[in-house]
Design a protein around this motif. Sequence first.
Motif, PDB file in Angstrom:
ATOM      1  N   UNK A 118       0.831  -1.214   0.000  1.00 23.01           N
ATOM      2  CA  UNK A 118       0.000   0.000   0.000  1.00 23.01           C
ATOM      3  C   UNK A 118       0.859   1.255   0.000  1.00 23.01           C
ATOM      4  N   UNK A 119       1.995   1.208   0.692  1.00 23.51           N
ATOM      5  CA  UNK A 119       2.913   2.356   0.696  1.00 23.51           C
ATOM      6  C   UNK A 119       3.491   2.616  -0.693  1.00 23.51           C
ATOM      7  N   UNK A 120       3.893   1.550  -1.373  1.00 23.95           N
ATOM      8  CA  UNK A 120       4.477   1.693  -2.706  1.00 23.95           C
ATOM      9  C   UNK A 120       3.458   2.280  -3.687  1.00 23.95           C
ATOM     10  N   UNK A 121       2.230   1.776  -3.636  1.00 22.30           N
ATOM     11  CA  UNK A 121       1.193   2.267  -4.549  1.00 22.30           C
ATOM     12  C   UNK A 121       0.888   3.744  -4.290  1.00 22.30           C
ATOM     13  N   UNK A 122       0.729   4.095  -3.005  1.00 23.48           N
ATOM     14  CA  UNK A 122       0.438   5.488  -2.670  1.00 23.48           C
ATOM     15  C   UNK A 122       1.618   6.394  -3.005  1.00 23.48           C
ATOM     16  N   UNK A 123       2.836   5.948  -2.689  1.00 20.77           N
ATOM     17  CA  UNK A 123       4.028   6.739  -2.982  1.00 20.77           C
ATOM     18  C   UNK A 123       4.138   7.026  -4.475  1.00 20.77           C
ATOM     19  N   UNK A 124       3.848   6.029  -5.289  1.00 20.01           N
ATOM     20  CA  UNK A 124       3.902   6.222  -6.743  1.00 20.01           C
ATOM     21  C   UNK A 124       2.965   7.339  -7.180  1.00 20.01           C
ATOM     22  N   UNK A 125       1.763   7.339  -6.608  1.00 19.43           N
ATOM     23  CA  UNK A 125       0.788   8.374  -6.947  1.00 19.43           C
ATOM     24  C   UNK A 125       1.263   9.760  -6.512  1.00 19.43           C
ATOM     25  N   UNK A 126       1.837   9.838  -5.319  1.00 18.04           N
ATOM     26  CA  UNK A 126       2.320  11.129  -4.823  1.00 18.04           C
ATOM     27  C   UNK A 126       3.539  11.600  -5.614  1.00 18.04           C
ATOM     28  N   UNK A 127       4.386  10.664  -6.038  1.00 18.97           N
ATOM     29  CA  UNK A 127       5.540  11.024  -6.862  1.00 18.97           C
ATOM     30  C   UNK A 127       5.093  11.601  -8.206  1.00 18.97           C
ATOM     31  N   UNK A 128       4.110  10.965  -8.804  1.00 15.60           N
ATOM     32  CA  UNK A 128       3.596  11.431 -10.095  1.00 15.60           C
ATOM     33  C   UNK A 128       3.048  12.846  -9.985  1.00 15.60           C
ATOM     34  N   UNK A 129       2.432  13.149  -8.831  1.00 14.16           N
ATOM     35  CA  UNK A 129       1.837  14.469  -8.628  1.00 14.16           C
ATOM     36  C   UNK A 129       2.806  15.476  -8.008  1.00 14.16           C
ATOM     37  N   UNK A 130       4.084  15.083  -7.841  1.00  9.73           N
ATOM     38  CA  UNK A 130       5.100  16.002  -7.339  1.00  9.73           C
ATOM     39  C   UNK A 130       4.961  16.381  -5.887  1.00  9.73           C
ATOM     40  N   UNK A 131       4.407  15.479  -5.070  1.00  4.63           N
ATOM     41  CA  UNK A 131       4.174  15.788  -3.658  1.00  4.63           C
ATOM     42  C   UNK A 131       5.126  15.034  -2.734  1.00  4.63           C
ATOM     43  N   UNK A 132       6.433  15.082  -3.043  1.00  5.13           N
ATOM     44  CA  UNK A 132       7.436  14.422  -2.211  1.00  5.13           C
ATOM     45  C   UNK A 132       8.655  15.324  -2.068  1.00  5.13           C
ATOM     46  N   UNK A 133       9.113  15.535  -0.819  1.00  7.81           N
ATOM     47  CA  UNK A 133      10.360  16.232  -0.544  1.00  7.81           C
ATOM     48  C   UNK A 133      11.455  15.163  -0.454  1.00  7.81           C
ATOM     49  N   UNK A 134      12.199  14.978  -1.547  1.00 13.62           N
ATOM     50  CA  UNK A 134      13.138  13.858  -1.641  1.00 13.62           C
ATOM     51  C   UNK A 134      14.228  13.929  -0.589  1.00 13.62           C
ATOM     52  N   UNK A 135      14.840  15.087  -0.418  1.00 12.87           N
ATOM     53  CA  UNK A 135      15.994  15.188   0.468  1.00 12.87           C
ATOM     54  C   UNK A 135      15.611  14.859   1.908  1.00 12.87           C
ATOM     55  N   UNK A 136      14.576  15.500   2.420  1.00 10.62           N
ATOM     56  CA  UNK A 136      14.153  15.259   3.798  1.00 10.62           C
ATOM     57  C   UNK A 136      13.637  13.833   3.952  1.00 10.62           C
ATOM     58  N   UNK A 137      12.868  13.365   2.978  1.00 10.44           N
ATOM     59  CA  UNK A 137      12.291  12.028   3.065  1.00 10.44           C
ATOM     60  C   UNK A 137      13.335  10.930   3.065  1.00 10.44           C
ATOM     61  N   UNK A 138      14.379  11.065   2.263  1.00  7.18           N
ATOM     62  CA  UNK A 138      15.414  10.034   2.192  1.00  7.18           C
ATOM     63  C   UNK A 138      16.254   9.981   3.463  1.00  7.18           C
ATOM     64  N   UNK A 139      16.620  11.154   3.981  1.00  3.33           N
ATOM     65  CA  UNK A 139      17.420  11.188   5.214  1.00  3.33           C
ATOM     66  C   UNK A 139      16.605  10.633   6.379  1.00  3.33           C
ATOM     67  N   UNK A 140      15.360  11.098   6.515  1.00  2.00           N
ATOM     68  CA  UNK A 140      14.496  10.612   7.594  1.00  2.00           C
ATOM     69  C   UNK A 140      14.215   9.124   7.426  1.00  2.00           C
TER      70      UNK A 140
END
Length: 253
Positions: free
Chosen positions: A189-211
């Motif tokens: 469920x996380x992968x599916x939702x993440x894919x949707x949010x990535x497509x819509x540009x709703x991810x802060x990559x730097x903060x998300x990867x470090x955290x």
Amino acid sequence: MISYLIVCPLLFLAGLVDSIAGGGGLISLPAYVFTGIPMHLAIGTNKLSSTMGTTISTARYLKNGYIRGGTMIRIALLSVMASLAGSTIGSSLSMRMSEQVLKNLMIPILFVTAFYVLRNKNLGDVTARKPLSDALTTLVATAAAFVIGTYDGIYGPGTGTFLILVLTGVARLEIRKAAALTKVINLASNVAALTNFLINGNVNYRLGLVAGCFCIAGNYLGAGLVIHNGQRFVRPLVMVVLVILFIKIISGM
């Protein structure tokens, strides 16, 4: 830097709690929101870090053989497909659905869930109940994966807790198997939702990867605790998660 100092320790704690009893999103999502980033961006970034952490705890459960044999593998595969479908639908709806509607629905669900946990002192103890047939277990797990996966796509906090309660209480799986299956379903469920949010540009990559690295550490430690003494930790942590979720909903956080 302040954002990292706030988010990273809380993501470690979220990963620890999530790998044992689910509900890590109750800690991680507010942590992102507290830094001041917009809600949709916070949800998407949270999906990135939680996906990283859940991957590690899932791998540790699988390594220890809690999803083994034809029946458990079949249940896991069908549940993953159901979770992917549900989360894709849910994350698409999340941009349109009122958060208040979801909160209003969650309050009675929390009361019923808490009542069940308080009454069931043998949570995850398969010796206390007659197991279900393989077919019925598969049906319950798949249905739960779709419904709760949809909720995870829409909002998310408490997903793992609800899955564990259904898999131990209704599907009657032993706690370690239930925890392992919960992680597999939640990862999907996380992968599916993440894919949707990535497509819509709703991810802060730097903060998300470090955290996410801190979330990985918490998930690894928590999965080890369940593997070595699962039932002792799950019931009290489930109650803590439910109380936090209730307070969160009532306070409007």
